[in-house]
Design an enzyme around this catalytic site. Structure first.
Site, PDB file in Angstrom:
ATOM      1  N   GLY A 124       0.655  -1.144   0.018  1.00 27.77           N
ATOM      2  CA  GLY A 124       0.023   0.065   0.076  1.00 27.77           C
ATOM      3  C   GLY A 124       0.819   1.221   0.013  1.00 27.77           C
ATOM      4  O   GLY A 124       1.990   1.219  -0.026  1.00 27.77           O
ATOM      5  N   ASP A 155       4.376  -4.318  -7.002  1.00 19.17           N
ATOM      6  CA  ASP A 155       3.791  -3.145  -6.383  1.00 19.17           C
ATOM      7  C   ASP A 155       4.582  -1.763  -7.342  1.00 19.17           C
ATOM      8  O   ASP A 155       3.925  -0.850  -7.015  1.00 19.17           O
ATOM      9  CB  ASP A 155       4.029  -3.141  -5.079  1.00 19.17           C
ATOM     10  CG  ASP A 155       5.570  -3.202  -4.584  1.00 19.17           C
ATOM     11  OD1 ASP A 155       6.044  -4.190  -4.951  1.00 19.17           O
ATOM     12  OD2 ASP A 155       6.074  -2.465  -3.972  1.00 19.17           O
TER      13      ASP A 155
HETATM   14  P1  AMP Z   1       9.202   0.935  -2.632  1.00 19.21           P
HETATM   15  O1  AMP Z   1      10.250  -0.050  -2.357  1.00 19.21           O
HETATM   16  O2  AMP Z   1       9.721   2.220  -2.343  1.00 19.21           O
HETATM   17  O3  AMP Z   1       8.581   0.843  -3.692  1.00 19.21           O
HETATM   18  O4  AMP Z   1       8.428   0.707  -1.458  1.00 19.21           O
HETATM   19  C1  AMP Z   1       7.674  -0.693  -1.025  1.00 19.21           C
HETATM   20  C2  AMP Z   1       6.784  -0.301   0.094  1.00 19.21           C
HETATM   21  O5  AMP Z   1       6.922   0.328   1.269  1.00 19.21           O
HETATM   22  C3  AMP Z   1       5.663   0.739  -0.487  1.00 19.21           C
HETATM   23  O6  AMP Z   1       4.318   0.193   0.199  1.00 19.21           O
HETATM   24  C4  AMP Z   1       6.071   1.846   0.034  1.00 19.21           C
HETATM   25  O7  AMP Z   1       4.892   2.822   0.440  1.00 19.21           O
HETATM   26  C5  AMP Z   1       6.732   1.490   1.515  1.00 19.21           C
HETATM   27  N1  AMP Z   1       7.481   2.370   1.818  1.00 19.21           N
HETATM   28  C6  AMP Z   1       8.707   2.851   1.435  1.00 19.21           C
HETATM   29  N2  AMP Z   1       9.346   3.706   2.102  1.00 19.21           N
HETATM   30  C7  AMP Z   1       8.636   4.055   3.068  1.00 19.21           C
HETATM   31  C8  AMP Z   1       8.473   4.942   4.125  1.00 19.21           C
HETATM   32  N3  AMP Z   1       9.626   5.706   4.684  1.00 19.21           N
HETATM   33  N4  AMP Z   1       7.425   4.963   5.068  1.00 19.21           N
HETATM   34  C9  AMP Z   1       6.335   4.421   4.868  1.00 19.21           C
HETATM   35  N5  AMP Z   1       6.429   3.494   3.831  1.00 19.21           N
HETATM   36  C10 AMP Z   1       7.229   3.321   3.094  1.00 19.21           C
HETATM   37 MG    MG Z   2       6.855   1.219  -4.604  1.00 20.68          MG
END
Ligand code: AMP
Ligand code: MG
Length: 521
Positions: free
Chosen positions: A101, A270
């Site tokens: 999410g 995702d």
């Molecule tokens: P990503 O690898 O950046 O695509 O992120 C994978 C998941 O981790 C997604 O659900 C992001 O929204 C969540 N996410 C990444 N960084 C953060 C953060 N600093 N705070 C909250 N959720 C995060």
């Molecule tokens: Mg992402």
């Protein structure tokens, strides 16, 4: 707080919402999103905005206005809107990861202008029910990377989400960049990004995993209604056509990545847009020396699942996960499998066409695929700069002498290596290329014009973004602005910016942020 924007919310008006309104972390069921307000930043300040995007979304106010600052930093909520975070799951590095999410993306609103529809989203604007163990924030470093790269990709002609603005939040954010126990505070930042929709493969996967077929159907029908309207009324056949179009768009996107040397770095499901847009600029990187095994993402350094050369195959793997998610609505595996098979065939053809265009080959010859395979090998015999090589290739004329490599020598990182065996292999390849050019009906200058439209002169080399980040950290945004302007015309000569048409400097070879990137952001 109001801004003159033509609001047209659809996602949160037409799809089921999570009934819980408090901002607590939880597993969400039977819903596509949760309402959540952005965090109030302590001292927001505008760093940069994209004038094209300000215009595209139809904003009347100046981005320097107080109202803009308040809305685009999350300090105030736009009148008549209900911000929310989307619920999605995903396969990460080949494994089902369950609910993910929008952990730090908050959708502000959808707007319409000039017949175009934009969803506006703040990234780094605070916790959501999907933040899991993280803080919902983003640092300046990664925000600059997302901001600059999404606009650069657009101007390169690569399907992508866009960036509207980049702001400092005024808050400090704790990050351990290399996951080695050395945490430090960094400046917090917020990017407003825009796309017709931010729906990902993972939005469908989570509903299928929860066996919530009715919400799944609602989401698929919604996606078709607004983003694939030519497919018309929902039916099994329509769902199959929808899957086929997603496959084609995803293929086109990844072929563009291969063309410009972009490595996404985290092709988890995702991070796959249902519209075939490049989305979620994290530990991405640009090929400097051409290396099909390269990945910028240190988290992936052992298996290199998301390395440059495998990106088209990973799209297929991700499409298979999407097919599984759509299966409950179609209930027949074979037509889905056929579409995946077609992808495998079509991606080969698309790759060949793309590579031929980079070489300025427009006629067909049965040996084209082997000529390109041999080039792929030869480019990797010694470090050869991808962007410079292809941009300089136009200087090889149909009557050039294949023994004379001077025209391409600036692409070689260690030109002393280009002797004996390697030199012989290059001469051999250029001899075949020279012969092949004889079959072309276009002359050298016609070919040059076309090649310069597919072989960019300027890309956001990893070290360039890092230089802009280092300066911005000190509060100096001139380089950020310079790169923003430069990357608007990546195919133009722009002699005033010639210094950016250069190989990666030696200091950047193994530097964090340049050749090594982590997911920490
Ligand atoms: P990503 O690898 O950046 O695509 O992120 C994978 C998941 O981790 C997604 O659900 C992001 O929204 C969540 N996410 C990444 N960084 C953060 C953060 N600093 N705070 C909250 N959720 C995060
Ligand atoms: Mg992402």
């Amino acid at each position: 707080m109001s801004l003159k924007l033509y609001l047209k919310d659809t996602f949160n008006k037409e799809l089921p919402a999570d009934p819980i309104l408090e901002n607590s972390r939880r597993q969400v069921r039977n819903a596509c999103f949760s309402y959540v307000a952005p965090k109030k930043p302590s001292n927001p300040a505008l760093i940069h905005c994209s004038p094209e995007m300000i215009e595209a979304i139809g904003l009347q106010e100046s981005p320097k206005s107080k109202a803009f600052l308040d809305i685009f930093s999350g300090n105030e909520i736009l009148t008549n809107t209900k911000p929310f975070a989307m619920c999605y799951g995903g396969h990460q590095f080949g494994h089902w990861a369950g609910q993910l999410g929008d952990g730090r993306a908050i959708n502000l609103a959808e707007v319409e202008h000039d017949g175009q529809h934009w969803a506006l989203q703040l990234k780094g604007a605070g916790e959501t029910p999907y933040s899991r163990s993280a803080d919902g924030l983003a640092v300046l470093r990664s925000s600059i990377r997302e901001y600059l790269c999404s606009e650069a990709m657009f101007h390169l002609g690569v399907p992508t989400t866009r960036a509207v603005s980049l702001l400092l939040s005024g808050d400090q954010v704790l990050r351990d960049v290399m996951y080695d126990g050395n945490s430090a505070y960094e400046k917090g930042a917020i990017v407003c990004r825009a796309a017709p929709s931010f729906i990902r493969f993972g939005n469908f996967e989570i509903l299928a995993a929860q066996e919530d077929t009715s919400t799944l159907k609602a989401l698929v029908d919604y996606t078709i209604k607004y983003y694939y309207p030519h497919l018309r009324k929902p039916s099994k056949n329509t769902y199959l056509k929808f899957f086929k179009e997603v496959a084609v768009r995803s293929m086109e996107m990844v072929i563009h990545w291969q063309r410009v040397g972009f490595v996404h770095g985290v092709m988890n499901t995702d991070n796959m847009s249902i519209l075939g847009l490049t989305i979620d600029y994290g530990p991405y990187g640009w090929l400097e020396d051409y290396d099909s095994g390269w990945t910028p993402n240190t988290t992936d350094s052992t298996n290199k699942r998301y390395r440059y050369g495998t990106q088209p195959e990973i799209v297929l793997w991700n499409l298979l996960q999407l097919a599984n998610a759509l299966f409950p609505l179609i209930e027949e595996a074979e037509p889905l499998q056929n579409i995946l098979k077609e992808y495998q065939e079509e991606v080969q053809v698309a790759y060949l066409q793309m590579m031929k265009s980079k070489l300025g080959l427009f006629e067909n010859d049965k040996n084209d695929a082997s000529l390109i395979a041999e080039l792929d090998k030869t480019l990797q015999l010694s470090e050869t700069d991808m962007t410079i090589f292809f941009r300089r290739l136009v200087n090889f004329k149909s009557d050039s002498n294949p023994d004379d490599l001077a025209f391409i020598s600036e692409a070689f990182y260690k030109s002393e290596e280009i002797e004996k065996d390697i030199k012989a292999k290059w001469i051999n390849w250029f001899s075949k290329y020279a012969d092949r050019l004889q079959l072309e009906s276009k002359n050298d200058s016609e070919r040059k014009v076309l090649m310069n439209k597919v072989n960019p002169k300027y890309v956001l080399r990893n070290y360039m973004a890092q230089l802009a980040i280092d300066k911005a950290d000190e509060g100096d945004y001139k380089l950020l602005e310079e790169l923003f302007q430069l990357l608007k015309k990546p195919y133009a000569e722009q002699p005033e910016y010639e210094k950016w048409f250069a190989k990666r400097p030696d200091w950047a070879r193994h530097k964090v942020g340049c050749s090594m990137l982590s997911c920490s952001s």
